[in-house]
Design an enzyme around this catalytic site. Structure first.
Site, PDB file in Angstrom:
ATOM      1  N   ASP A  80     -14.544   2.422  11.043  1.00  0.00           N
ATOM      2  CA  ASP A  80     -14.844   2.253   9.615  1.00  0.00           C
ATOM      3  C   ASP A  80     -15.087   0.776   9.302  1.00  0.00           C
ATOM      4  OD1 ASP A  80     -15.349   3.142   7.075  1.00  0.00           O
ATOM      5  OD2 ASP A  80     -13.250   3.163   6.447  1.00  0.00           O
ATOM      6  N   LYS A 136       0.858  -1.185   0.000  1.00  0.00           N
ATOM      7  CA  LYS A 136       0.000   0.000   0.000  1.00  0.00           C
ATOM      8  C   LYS A 136       0.891   1.231   0.000  1.00  0.00           C
ATOM      9  CE  LYS A 136      -4.066   2.012   2.241  1.00  0.00           C
ATOM     10  NZ  LYS A 136      -5.090   1.829   3.308  1.00  0.00           N
TER      11      LYS A 136
END
Length: 459
Positions: A315, A224
């Site tokens: 989240d 990432k």
């Protein structure tokens, strides 16, 4: 104005007032008006004369009274100075009316001394001003001094870095030019601030640099990349820190294999194991391969491990759970890692709000400067995720579907008092007979059967 500036200003004000207080009490000792001092002196003199008279008096004989002589208001010229027609009493009376004291000094011109009462008042005033300034600034930055103390405690415990710039600067350097696998990601980062790239089997050189085992290399990795352009160090680096430090050792969570920066610090990298797919994608594509009850249990237990440490995710959704290579649900994406019940800033220089709209609990109204996330906001989002997964099963037979629906109703109850917490979820009849300690140890088999792998290189 920063908190440091407010602190210095407040303490300076308090110090000045304290110095004034000390100066007034030391340089100007307590004093009394001259009239009172003279009265006390005359009283003490009269007392001494009476005492002497009492000693000289013969016992049994009454003391003789002295004749009272009237003091004339106007004397003759023999008792007065030349050219004066006023007696001493009249001159004294006029002098007092004119503002002169007995000792020839004007009481109007002499400065009034500050007694110890004024010193204490100034000291208290300085302390009050300091407290108000600090209260206002901490309320502005952290909602309340209590929140400021909580954040200071987090820094002391190493739960957040003392300096995000130093944290980024101290990350190990990954030179992209040495590893061809990373170059496609760099081209994408020119267009997007965040890019995830799957590397099914990294080359030996990159595997050695990352310290991968043979098994980890065979499973593959996900890189990432996050660009730091136009972002604060905290905004970009928090997810790396949370994955590496805060989520370390959490059960049923996606581990971090490393966090790095490039040579000039313009890009940060988070390395994790390669998953088959996220839970949402896997359930939509391969619903017949999903053991829904076990999948729900693993997802609950993974989040419960975070709650047990006092953190919330903020989240929760299906695409933030990943299906591991051995077929289990792992919680990931810790960018929203947050202390339970702590106020999060919604606006300003440092926004701390992270959420996905479809999964927002009804109590999160977002109508003020701050928002509070807690355990039950996570539970609501997880309940919505379970509802989606149950719908994606379609017409397939789902054992105990009615109990699964009842669990979801309790998890998504709009009233937080009635909404389940994760411990109540684990005790629901839907999980009757299931030992969650064995769930953690993956003793019930695979929640996601099959061999499905996401075909996408960039996720």
């Amino acid at each position: 104005m920063s908190l440091r500036t407010a602190l210095v200003a407040a303490l300076s004000t308090g110090l000045c007032c304290s110095l004034l207080a000390v100066g007034s009490s030391d340089a100007n000792p307590p004093s009394l008006p001259p009239e009172i001092v003279d009265s006390l002196t005359e009283a003490s003199g009269n007392a001494a004369q009476l005492e002497e008279a009492a000693i000289e008096q013969v016992p049994g004989q009454a003391p003789e009274e002295d004749p009272v002589e009237e003091e004339p208001l106007e004397g003759n010229g023999a008792d007065e100075g030349p050219g004066s027609s006023e007696g001493p009493n009249l001159r004294r009376l006029k002098a007092r009316r004119g503002g002169a004291a007995r000792h020839g000094k004007s009481s109007r011109n002499s400065p009034q001394a500050l007694g110890p009462g004024w010193g204490g008042f100034l000291l208290a005033l300085g302390s009050f001003i300091s407290a108000v300034a600090l209260w206002r600034k901490t309320s502005e930055l952290y909602h309340s001094p209590k929140q400021a103390l909580r954040k200071a405690k987090m820094r002391l415990l190493g739960q957040v870095p003392h300096s995000w710039e130093d944290y980024v600067r101290n990350l190990p350097v990954l030179d992209e030019m040495e590893f061809p696998e990373i170059r496609p990601l760099l081209r994408r980062l020119d267009k997007k601030p965040v890019v995830l790239m799957s590397v099914p089997k990294p080359r030996a050189r990159l595997a050695a640099f990352l310290g991968l085992t043979d098994e980890q290399r065979e499973e593959g990795i996900v890189i990432k990349g996050k660009s730091t352009a136009g972002c604060s160090a905290k905004e970009v680096a928090f997810e790396l820190f949370a994955h590496e430090k805060l989520a370390k050792g959490l059960p049923l969570s996606l581990p971090a294999l490393g966090a790095f920066r490039d040579i000039d610090g313009s890009t940060l990298y988070l390395i994790t194991p390669r998953a088959r797919a996220d839970v949402s994608l896997y359930t939509r594509r391969m619903p017949e391969e999903v053991s829904l009850r076990l999948a729900f249990a693993e997802m609950i237990y993974g989040l419960w491990g975070m709650h047990k440490r006092g953190w919330v995710h903020r989240d929760i959704k299906g695409c933030n759970y990943f299906v591991s290579q051995d077929g289990h649900a792992l919680l990931a994406d810790f960018e929203g890692f947050w202390r339970n019940g702590m106020h999060a800033i919604m606006y300003g220089e440092e926004v701390e709000i992270i959420f996905t709209e479809h999964y927002i609990a009804p109590e999160l109204t977002f109508d003020g400067e701050y928002q509070v996330f807690d355990y039950k906001t996570d539970v609501f989002a997880l309940g919505i995720t379970f509802k989606e997964m149950l719908e994606w099963m379609g017409n397939l037979e789902v054992p105990h579907r009615d109990l699964a629906e009842d669990l979801i109703r309790h998890m998504t109850d709009p009233d937080t008092k009635n909404r389940y917490d994760l411990m109540q979820c684990m005790q629901h009849p839907y999980f009757e007979g299931m030992d969650f300690d064995l769930v953690e140890k993956k003793m019930y088999g695979k929640a996601f059967e099959g061999t499905y792998q996401t075909p996408y290189k960039f996720l």
